[in-house]
Design an enzyme around this catalytic site. Structure first.
Site: not given
Ligand code: B12
Ligand code: SF4
Ligand code: SF4
Length: 373
Positions: A153, A207, A210, A213, A233, A260
């Protein structure tokens, strides 16, 4: 000296386990459809004020632009669930106490409790993961010359997409990576290298039908499977977003003051989450049991000093107070809370004052209804 790439990859994975990583797998660097999805997400504005996501979108889409000549991503997972929070089934077992998630829901239901997400209660993970990754990269260097760069990250890399490809897990509907043996409470990190190590296969997703989430999310931020509107979020709002938080979202934030975990804690696969193998993620400043009022009382100096080495320090004292003020505004009416909020009205930061005023108004309304004002 291991010059056979297959032998080297096995040696490397064993070294990764010895360094505390729970798993290490290797992928090529073709991100498939992920860059397209990233651009759709950006075009919809779902990144909110995270301008860095937009600015480096090209680098994010092509690892070879970030690390010229790279052909492999060595992906690792580092578990972070603190034993202090989740208990252990036996003394040294990596398996948490059965139903350990119950404690999380209990704290959420306690309006006086301050909820700091599990990943941030201990030491800043960026340093912990990168230091270990550096040691892992040295393992290859000792056997073969290679050009590489380590990440967690820390640069524009699509970490979940690479780790999915390497087979570290599948992407859950909450967008995070999870797996059957370890749930999702782990960090990701990777080494981009030009060493053509043998690649691993992705795994199947589990998944099914389910959608727990999606349904549990307090702010409805998961707008569809695999689609997160970061602007809603709580993790984004409390950590990434500077400035004022939309008044409509404030009541939904509850007592979550930094990040969260709801979408992960509801996930059935997190019954299998593993306790952190490294001591760094154990809670500091007893953040796993702190009260809102106690943390709201920290001075700027206390905040800076107590959170040395923690990721929380980066949001700064004013944003910390903003977040806690929202949680206090969501708490049941109490004279003590009302007075603590009033004491912050002279804070020099206008954003803090705005949120404190909002919270005071909520407390005042509650106290009037209770006939206690
Ligand atoms: C920006 C970011 C955030 C943002 C946006 C999150 C997001 N989901 O995009 C915010 C601030 C909200 C955030 C929150 C959190 N984050 Co964050 N975040 C990042 C970061 C820096 C980039 C993620 C990213 O590229 N987002 C851009 C969007 C476009 O990506 P995406 O949501 O993953 O979208 C993909 C899917 O939608 C997919 N897709 C689209 N259509 C379809 C259809 C199908 C069928 C499928 C399979 C996929 C798919 O394609 C997209 C591109 O790959 C990464 C680190 C990194 N450099 O990757 C950490 C990272 C994802 N975060 C992490 C963590 C721990 C969190 C939190 C849990 C922290 C917390 N407890 O508050 C939360 C979880 C929230 C959530 N539900 O995602 C970890 C996750 C570890 C893991 N187990 O996956 C990471 C990897 C950091 C790390 N190095 O460990 N985060
Ligand atoms: S809670 Fe979300 S991530 Fe976990 S098994 Fe259900 S759909 Fe998949
Ligand atoms: S981290 Fe909390 S607010 Fe963000 S998507 Fe997950 S449940 Fe929703």
């Amino acid at each position: 000296m291991k010059t056979d790439l297959h032998d080297l990859s096995i040696y490397l994975k064993n070294r990764a386990y010895a360094l505390g990583f729970s798993e290490c797998r290797i992928s090529d660097v073709d991100l498939g459809q992920a860059p397209e999805h990233l651009h759709t997400w950006l075009a919809a504005g779902m990144h909110g004020s995270m301008h860095y996501m937009e600015e480096h979108a090209d680098l994010r889409s092509a690892p070879a632009l970030l690390q010229p000549g790279c052909v492999r991503a060595i992906c690792v997972r580092l578990d972070y669930l603190p034993a202090t929070f989740a208990g252990r089934q036996k003394d040294t077992s990596p398996t948490p106490h059965p139903n350990w998630q119950h404690r999380y829901w209990q704290r959420l239901a306690d309006p006086k409790a301050a909820n700091v997400s599990l990943y941030a209660q201990g030491r800043d993970y960026h340093k912990v993961v990168r230091q270990r990754l550096q040691k892992l990269a040295d393992v290859i260097s000792a056997h073969l010359p290679h050009r590489y760069r380590v990440f967690s990250d820390s640069a524009p890399v699509m970490e979940v997409a690479l780790a999915t490809k390497a087979g570290l897990g599948w992407r859950g509907k909450h967008t995070l990576l999870l797996n059957r043996e370890g749930g999702s409470l782990f960090f990701l990190g990777e080494i981009l290298t030009d060493c053509p190590l043998p690649i691993d296969e992705p795994i199947n997703e589990h998944c099914g039908s389910c959608r727990a989430c999606i349904d549990v999310c307090p702010t409805r931020a998961i707008v569809g499977p695999y689609k997160l509107d970061a602007r809603r979020c709580i993790s984004y709002l409390t950590i990434e977003h500077k400035g004022s938080i939309d008044a409509e979202l404030r009541p939904l934030i509850g007592n979550r003051i930094y990040g969260c975990d709801d979408c992960q804690l509801i996930c059935p696969w997190n019954k299998f989450a593993k306790i952190a193998q490294v001591p760094d993620f154990e809670p500091r400043n007893h953040l796993d049991q702190a009260s809102l009022l106690e943390l709201f009382d920290w001075t700027e100096e206390e905040f800076q000093q107590r959170l040395q080495g923690s990721a929380i320090k980066r949001i700064g004292h004013a944003q910390w107070l903003r977040n806690i003020a929202i949680a206090l505004g969501n708490a049941p009416p109490s004279r003590t809370i009302f007075n603590a909020l009033k004491a912050r009205l002279l804070h020099p930061d206008g954003i803090v004052v705005e949120h404190v005023l909002w919270a005071i108004q909520r407390q005042e309304e509650g106290l009037i209804k209770k006939g206690n004002f």
